[in-house]
Motif scaffolding. Structure first.
Motif, PDB file in Angstrom:
ATOM      1  N   LEU A 209       0.840  -1.195   0.000  1.00  0.00           N
ATOM      2  CA  LEU A 209       0.000   0.000   0.000  1.00  0.00           C
ATOM      3  C   LEU A 209       0.877   1.248   0.000  1.00  0.00           C
ATOM      4  CD1 LEU A 209      -2.668  -1.016   2.661  1.00  0.00           C
ATOM      5  CD2 LEU A 209      -3.093  -0.606   0.239  1.00  0.00           C
TER       6      LEU A 209
ATOM      7  N   ILE B  11       6.176  -1.301  12.085  1.00  0.00           N
ATOM      8  CA  ILE B  11       7.325  -2.175  11.816  1.00  0.00           C
ATOM      9  C   ILE B  11       8.201  -1.549  10.734  1.00  0.00           C
ATOM     10  CG2 ILE B  11       8.006  -4.490  11.025  1.00  0.00           C
ATOM     11  CD1 ILE B  11       6.545  -4.526  13.765  1.00  0.00           C
TER      12      ILE B  11
ATOM     13  N   ALA C 279       2.569  -5.448  10.818  1.00  0.00           N
ATOM     14  CA  ALA C 279       2.773  -5.908   9.429  1.00  0.00           C
ATOM     15  C   ALA C 279       4.190  -5.605   8.948  1.00  0.00           C
ATOM     16  CB  ALA C 279       1.783  -5.214   8.507  1.00  0.00           C
TER      17      ALA C 279
END
Ligand code: PYL
Ligand code: MG
Length: 265
Positions: free
Chosen positions: A4, A53, A103
């Motif tokens: 994304l 992350i 993620a």
């Protein structure tokens, strides 16, 4: 898997609002009841820690904030850790998180520390976008209600196939990767190779590819429902308008909610 970008997420508030409204219209269910009914679970104030992350391609600007926004419009108790990565994990546990969301470039997971349940975004996304089609109330006279066209048989599309099989659908699949298609149609008699030349119409279409405009106009009717987590958009604005398509398409929130409901008690 396509990553994304901030641009994909910049209208997540409007996207969520519009898609929730459309899902409620299609399923004739309140969105929370819809999520609860899919997994037979209920949210009971579990505290959710979102951990940014930095691995691989690194932090995606507004990714964590988009998740927080989504959980908060569903009145969930969520926070983003100040620290990232391992320190962020430590911070979330010290702040008594019941559920962890984080993620990297390959895996977006939700983990419930109390019941040890874990979910993967690709599985949860394939599930929710299929269930929306399965639970859509459509006009009686449609002979092919229990048929679906699935475009894209990657990790998300593969999960969708399993959900439709469980619901006794006849599934037509299309993917650029001919070998993949061959492998999958040999799995089950209810899975057929989609052939645009047959000019077959579908009222239910599922798309999950990283390409745009993958849905052939020949497959569309005026009642077609297109359910797609795929980015960029699977159907052009002008085709959407020309056939008055009901389009379920949102970049991150619906998949996240599906992940959460799949690991609650
Ligand atoms: C989960 C999304 C849905 C589509 N593609 C997936 C993606 O972009 N994954 C990468 C997510 C990276 C997040 C980054 C952060 O901001 O914490 N590590
Ligand atoms: Mg696509």
């Amino acid at each position: 898997m396509a990553l994304l970008t901030k641009v994909d997420l910049e209208k997540i508030d409007k996207d969520l609002e519009n898609n929730i409204k459309k899902i409620e219209e299609l399923t004739k269910m309140n969105i929370i009841s819809f999520f609860e009914s899919i997994y037979n679970t209920k949210y009971k104030k579990e505290k959710i820690g979102i951990i940014p992350i930095t691995s691989g391609n690194g932090i995606i600007d507004t990714f964590s904030e988009s998740i927080l926004y989504t959980l908060q419009i569903f009145n969930m108790d969520a926070f983003i850790t100040n620290q990232t990565d391992v320190s962020g994990y430590y911070e979330a546990i010290k702040k008594n998180a019941d559920i962890i969301l984080m993620a990297d470039d390959l895996t977006y997971l939700a983990f419930n520390l109390n019941n040890k349940k874990i979910s993967h975004n690709q599985q949860a996304t394939g599930r929710i976008y299929s269930e929306i089609l399965i639970h859509s109330k459509i006009k009686k006279d449609h002979e092919n209600e229990k048929e679906v066209l699935i475009i894209g048989v990657g990790n998300v599309g593969k999960h969708a196939i399993q959900i439709f099989l469980k619901n006794d659908y006849t599934i037509y699949i299309f993917d650029k990767n001919e070998n993949e298609v061959k492998k999958i149609i040999n799995q089950n008699i209810k899975i057929k190779k989609y052939n645009p030349k047959l000019e077959k119409k579908f009222i239910k279409i599922f798309e999950a590819t990283p390409e745009r405009d993958t849905i052939p106009e020949i497959a569309l009717t005026s009642d077609t429902i297109v359910s797609t987590p795929g980015i960029p958009r699977a159907i052009s604005k002008n085709l959407e308008n020309k056939y008055n398509i009901k389009l379920i398409m949102e970049p991150l929130g619906l998949g996240t909610m599906s992940m959460i409901y799949s690991i609650l008690k």
